[in-house]
Design an enzyme around this catalytic site. Sequence first.
Site, PDB file in Angstrom:
ATOM      1  N   CYS A 121     -24.942  -6.750  24.351  1.00 35.20           N
ATOM      2  CA  CYS A 121     -26.260  -6.644  24.655  1.00 35.20           C
ATOM      3  C   CYS A 121     -26.697  -6.831  26.104  1.00 35.20           C
ATOM      4  CB  CYS A 121     -27.144  -7.965  23.972  1.00 35.20           C
ATOM      5  SG  CYS A 121     -26.067  -9.472  23.776  1.00 35.20           S
ATOM      6  N   HIS A 236     -32.219 -11.917  27.434  1.00 39.50           N
ATOM      7  CA  HIS A 236     -31.359 -12.022  28.328  1.00 39.50           C
ATOM      8  C   HIS A 236     -31.819 -11.484  29.840  1.00 39.50           C
ATOM      9  CE1 HIS A 236     -28.479 -13.115  25.418  1.00 39.50           C
ATOM     10  NE2 HIS A 236     -27.643 -12.044  25.141  1.00 39.50           N
TER      11      HIS A 236
END
Length: 338
Positions: A121, A236
């Site tokens: 990711c 993130h």
Amino acid sequence: MGATGAVGSTILGVMRERSFAADEVVPFASERSAGRTIDHGDRDLSVVALSEEAIQGFDVALFSAGSAVSADWAPRFADAGAVVVDNSSQWRMHDDVPLVVSEVNPDALDSHRGIVANPNCTTMQTVIALKPILDAAGIERLVMSTYQAVSGTGQRAVDELHRQAEAVIEAHELPPPAVYPHQIAFNVLPQVETFTDGDDYTTEERKCMRETRKILGRDDIAVSATCARVPVYTGHSVSANVQTREPLSPGECRELLSRAPGVVVVDDPGDAIYPTAIDAAGRDDVLVGRIRSDPSHERCLNLWIVGDNLRKGAATNAVQVAELLHVRGLLRAARASY
Ligand SMILES: NC(=O)c1ccc[n+]([C@@H]2O[C@H](COP(=O)([O-])OP(=O)(O)OC[C@H]3O[C@@H](n4cnc5c(N)ncnc54)[C@H](OP(=O)(O)O)[C@@H]3O)[C@@H](O)[C@H]2O)c1
């Protein structure tokens, strides 16, 4: 595969949002969940456990059940005629497996032989912002520092942060950490995943370094990564220091990124306008801001890159790859023995 997990349930949601054209959708998970009902918009789906018999007859299998399940079952799905799009790290660096980000290297799909890998990711959101820079000015070196949300570890980690935060706020004794080696609530851990075989970089940091080069198709880019886990539920953040081959001003970079697919520039720091994890959560775009020159190097820029780890970082890209396979006539293509 992994339909009851954090990524799997997001995949089902993204399929509904994008009106994914499937005649039939079958949610697979472990024996523990077999028979459980999943609400899938206009219909209920019943969770199925893995068996040779149950995996026959599919065109596409979207996997998010971890590396061990992918190692064992992705080749079996491929042998049974499906193209597997795998979210685990099991197949990403395999020579016969393309590692694909839909906006960055969709043509890599042409070489698939039954399994396509979805990148890590953190790498995914970073390369989406890097690709326009690479094309315009080349990249010599990248230093990335990440601030990763707990949902990147899965549902158990989300529950752990919640329980610990509640205990701290209510001044109760903290339950011992079970998912992470230390308390994650109100803390920052400079460890994402594990240190193996005496390596002083974590497995996550190694993935960021290797996968960035494979997706961008440039083995000569020097990459250094430090990954930290932060007490954020979803989204993130990456601080990227990018050394280009040719000069590129922050203004030129902003202009390039504002035209790039999958990127939204959010960059007016004087008015406190920059991307945050909370802004990115629930969105498919990668948000980029704090674009500025590095005063220590004339061909270096600093960027702040934020993405939803469960959506574009996993589920959305997997669904987009499945759509591309269909549109490009790449389902039921050549098979490899894995
Ligand atoms: N979370 C992220 O942001 C993210 C991003 C990119 C990639 N990934 C990758 O995606 C994968 C899944 O992550 P996640 O966060 O969704 O994990 P998760 O929330 O823990 O979900 C795991 C899923 O796998 C299933 N499963 C586990 N063991 C199984 C077995 N032996 N047989 C069949 N099914 C099994 C679980 O089913 P039960 O419910 O029945 O146990 C569940 O559906 C991992 O490889 C992860 O590295 C995650």
